[in-house]
Design a protein around this motif. Structure first.
Motif, PDB file in Angstrom:
ATOM      1  N   PHE A  45       0.810  -1.220   0.000  1.00  0.00           N
ATOM      2  CA  PHE A  45       0.000   0.000   0.000  1.00  0.00           C
ATOM      3  C   PHE A  45       0.846   1.274   0.000  1.00  0.00           C
ATOM      4  CE2 PHE A  45      -2.593  -3.075   2.633  1.00  0.00           C
ATOM      5  CZ  PHE A  45      -3.322  -3.533   1.555  1.00  0.00           C
ATOM      6  N   GLY A  46       2.066   1.198   0.530  1.00  0.00           N
ATOM      7  CA  GLY A  46       2.900   2.389   0.664  1.00  0.00           C
ATOM      8  C   GLY A  46       2.886   2.890   2.093  1.00  0.00           C
ATOM      9  N   TYR A  47       4.002   3.443   2.526  1.00  0.00           N
ATOM     10  CA  TYR A  47       4.153   3.837   3.931  1.00  0.00           C
ATOM     11  C   TYR A  47       3.106   4.855   4.386  1.00  0.00           C
ATOM     12  CZ  TYR A  47       8.653   1.452   3.933  1.00  0.00           C
ATOM     13  OH  TYR A  47       9.637   0.495   3.855  1.00  0.00           O
ATOM     14  N   GLY A  48       2.727   5.763   3.513  1.00  0.00           N
ATOM     15  CA  GLY A  48       1.776   6.798   3.915  1.00  0.00           C
ATOM     16  C   GLY A  48       0.347   6.531   3.529  1.00  0.00           C
ATOM     17  N   ASN A  49       0.086   5.320   3.041  1.00  0.00           N
ATOM     18  CA  ASN A  49      -1.254   5.022   2.510  1.00  0.00           C
ATOM     19  C   ASN A  49      -2.072   4.083   3.385  1.00  0.00           C
ATOM     20  OD1 ASN A  49      -0.796   6.662   0.306  1.00  0.00           O
ATOM     21  ND2 ASN A  49      -0.022   4.998  -0.965  1.00  0.00           N
ATOM     22  N   TRP A  50      -1.580   3.776   4.562  1.00  0.00           N
ATOM     23  CA  TRP A  50      -2.383   2.955   5.474  1.00  0.00           C
ATOM     24  C   TRP A  50      -1.993   3.305   6.913  1.00  0.00           C
ATOM     25  CZ3 TRP A  50      -1.244  -1.104   9.009  1.00  0.00           C
ATOM     26  CH2 TRP A  50       0.113  -1.401   9.137  1.00  0.00           C
ATOM     27  N   SER A  51      -2.897   3.032   7.827  1.00  0.00           N
ATOM     28  CA  SER A  51      -2.631   3.294   9.238  1.00  0.00           C
ATOM     29  C   SER A  51      -3.579   2.446  10.078  1.00  0.00           C
ATOM     30  CB  SER A  51      -2.827   4.779   9.569  1.00  0.00           C
ATOM     31  OG  SER A  51      -4.187   5.159   9.358  1.00  0.00           O
ATOM     32  N   TYR A  52      -3.295   2.396  11.369  1.00  0.00           N
ATOM     33  CA  TYR A  52      -4.219   1.691  12.268  1.00  0.00           C
ATOM     34  C   TYR A  52      -4.310   2.441  13.590  1.00  0.00           C
ATOM     35  CZ  TYR A  52      -0.300  -0.394  14.928  1.00  0.00           C
ATOM     36  OH  TYR A  52       0.823  -0.587  15.702  1.00  0.00           O
ATOM     37  N   SER A  53      -5.419   2.247  14.258  1.00  0.00           N
ATOM     38  CA  SER A  53      -5.628   2.867  15.564  1.00  0.00           C
ATOM     39  C   SER A  53      -6.240   1.846  16.509  1.00  0.00           C
ATOM     40  CB  SER A  53      -6.534   4.100  15.448  1.00  0.00           C
ATOM     41  OG  SER A  53      -7.800   3.740  14.922  1.00  0.00           O
ATOM     42  N   ILE A  54      -5.967   2.018  17.779  1.00  0.00           N
ATOM     43  CA  ILE A  54      -6.503   1.122  18.808  1.00  0.00           C
ATOM     44  C   ILE A  54      -7.843   1.678  19.276  1.00  0.00           C
ATOM     45  CG2 ILE A  54      -6.095   0.052  21.049  1.00  0.00           C
ATOM     46  CD1 ILE A  54      -3.078   0.545  20.548  1.00  0.00           C
ATOM     47  N   THR A  55      -8.910   0.999  18.915  1.00  0.00           N
ATOM     48  CA  THR A  55     -10.249   1.448  19.292  1.00  0.00           C
ATOM     49  C   THR A  55     -10.554   1.148  20.750  1.00  0.00           C
ATOM     50  OG1 THR A  55     -10.994   1.028  17.026  1.00  0.00           O
ATOM     51  CG2 THR A  55     -12.698   1.291  18.708  1.00  0.00           C
ATOM     52  N   LYS A  56     -10.059  -0.009  21.207  1.00  0.00           N
ATOM     53  CA  LYS A  56     -10.341  -0.422  22.587  1.00  0.00           C
ATOM     54  C   LYS A  56      -9.229  -1.324  23.078  1.00  0.00           C
ATOM     55  CE  LYS A  56     -14.150  -2.185  25.437  1.00  0.00           C
ATOM     56  NZ  LYS A  56     -15.549  -2.737  25.412  1.00  0.00           N
ATOM     57  N   LEU A  57      -8.805  -1.139  24.320  1.00  0.00           N
ATOM     58  CA  LEU A  57      -7.805  -1.997  24.951  1.00  0.00           C
ATOM     59  C   LEU A  57      -8.178  -2.141  26.418  1.00  0.00           C
ATOM     60  CD1 LEU A  57      -5.090  -3.545  24.776  1.00  0.00           C
ATOM     61  CD2 LEU A  57      -3.945  -1.396  25.346  1.00  0.00           C
ATOM     62  N   GLU A  58      -8.480  -3.353  26.821  1.00  0.00           N
ATOM     63  CA  GLU A  58      -8.925  -3.557  28.191  1.00  0.00           C
ATOM     64  C   GLU A  58      -8.387  -4.859  28.766  1.00  0.00           C
ATOM     65  OE1 GLU A  58     -13.148  -3.609  28.149  1.00  0.00           O
ATOM     66  OE2 GLU A  58     -13.309  -5.596  27.265  1.00  0.00           O
ATOM     67  N   GLN A  59      -8.192  -4.849  30.066  1.00  0.00           N
ATOM     68  CA  GLN A  59      -7.727  -6.043  30.763  1.00  0.00           C
ATOM     69  C   GLN A  59      -8.903  -6.996  30.971  1.00  0.00           C
ATOM     70  OE1 GLN A  59      -5.537  -5.307  34.396  1.00  0.00           O
ATOM     71  NE2 GLN A  59      -6.099  -7.317  35.237  1.00  0.00           N
ATOM     72  N   VAL A  60      -8.649  -8.271  30.703  1.00  0.00           N
ATOM     73  CA  VAL A  60      -9.691  -9.288  30.856  1.00  0.00           C
ATOM     74  C   VAL A  60      -9.535 -10.050  32.166  1.00  0.00           C
ATOM     75  CG1 VAL A  60     -10.685 -11.390  29.858  1.00  0.00           C
ATOM     76  CG2 VAL A  60      -9.910  -9.541  28.356  1.00  0.00           C
ATOM     77  N   SER A  61      -8.294 -10.406  32.510  1.00  0.00           N
ATOM     78  CA  SER A  61      -8.080 -11.182  33.731  1.00  0.00           C
ATOM     79  C   SER A  61      -6.661 -10.980  34.237  1.00  0.00           C
ATOM     80  CB  SER A  61      -8.324 -12.674  33.471  1.00  0.00           C
ATOM     81  OG  SER A  61      -7.382 -13.186  32.539  1.00  0.00           O
ATOM     82  N   GLN A  62      -6.463 -11.374  35.517  1.00  0.00           N
ATOM     83  CA  GLN A  62      -5.135 -11.309  36.134  1.00  0.00           C
ATOM     84  C   GLN A  62      -5.078 -12.344  37.252  1.00  0.00           C
ATOM     85  OE1 GLN A  62      -3.546  -7.385  37.297  1.00  0.00           O
ATOM     86  NE2 GLN A  62      -2.935  -8.313  39.251  1.00  0.00           N
ATOM     87  N   GLU A  63      -4.002 -13.119  37.268  1.00  0.00           N
ATOM     88  CA  GLU A  63      -3.836 -14.143  38.302  1.00  0.00           C
ATOM     89  C   GLU A  63      -2.362 -14.475  38.437  1.00  0.00           C
ATOM     90  OE1 GLU A  63      -4.585 -18.045  35.469  1.00  0.00           O
ATOM     91  OE2 GLU A  63      -6.269 -17.245  36.630  1.00  0.00           O
TER      92      GLU A  63
END
Length: 223
Positions: A45-63
């Protein structure tokens, strides 16, 4: 949205050299690494022709496990945007991924889990764009990997030609074309490529109708 060269590359079979495997339980899983899909998107696609963003980031569990390591799980949703070369059109892809971090410190476990979740979501979003992003790996009834890793145009193992190559391709580059390594071949890519076919043929390249690409074997280049 995509030009002819991009469509030709996206329609190619997945190069088996790019596929990694790991064991999960008693099952061998095939996958593409995160850096590989990012590199592939940059090349197609080319370096300047695509991008991504984080819509949601959440913790599910911890142990903590029996070794007193922290085990943390995260879920991420990533949105990918791909533009055409003129940035007049764009498409969006979104998917969810999960990641698990295991470490002696809680901070390291959180870091590992969150990064893995984002990478997993990015790979799953990009897979909707076809085999070059590992779509065929999700279809257990088919094998879309290239059976012959030396076959023409295995993508995206592409690197621009260096200046010390035996043959001068400056005439092609002056026309806005790029000569690249691709598997065991050199290929020519660029815009309006058919308008320049006479010059391409004069440099020893041949047209492959199946992959819709101009190619020359490296052995011919070395000669």
């Amino acid at each position: 949205m995509f030009n002819d060269n991009q469509i030709a590359i996206l329609n190619q079979e997945l190069d088996g050299n790019r596929v990694k495997t790991r064991e999960k339980g008693n099952i061998n899983l095939s996958y593409l690494e995160g850096f590989d899909v990012i590199e592939t998107a940059n090349k197609i696609f080319g370096y300047g022709n695509w991008s991504y963003s984080i819509t949601k980031l959440e913790q599910v569990s911890q142990e903590q496990n029996q070794n007193q390591n922290f085990v943390v799980c995260y879920k991420a949703i990533v949105n990918v945007i791909v533009h055409d070369n003129g940035h007049l059109k764009q498409i969006h892809r979104e998917d969810v991924g999960t990641g698990t971090g295991i470490a002696k410190t809680l901070a390291d476990a959180h870091e590992g889990a969150s990064k893995e979740a984002v990478t997993d979501a990015l790979k799953r979003a990009l897979r909707t764009l076809g085999n070059q992003f590992g779509l065929s790996l999700y279809d257990k009834t088919k094998n879309h990997q290239s059976a012959n890793n030396n076959k023409h145009y295995n993508q995206p193992q592409n690197q621009p030609m260096q200046n010390n190559t035996p043959q001068d391709y400056s005439q092609l580059t002056n026309l806005g074309l790029t000569v690249m390594h691709q598997g065991q071949n050199l290929v020519v890519i660029g815009e309006n490529i058919f308008e320049k076919k006479n010059t391409i043929k004069a440099h020893g390249f041949r047209w492959d109708g199946a992959s819709k690409t101009w190619y020359k074997p490296l052995a011919q280049q070395a000669a």
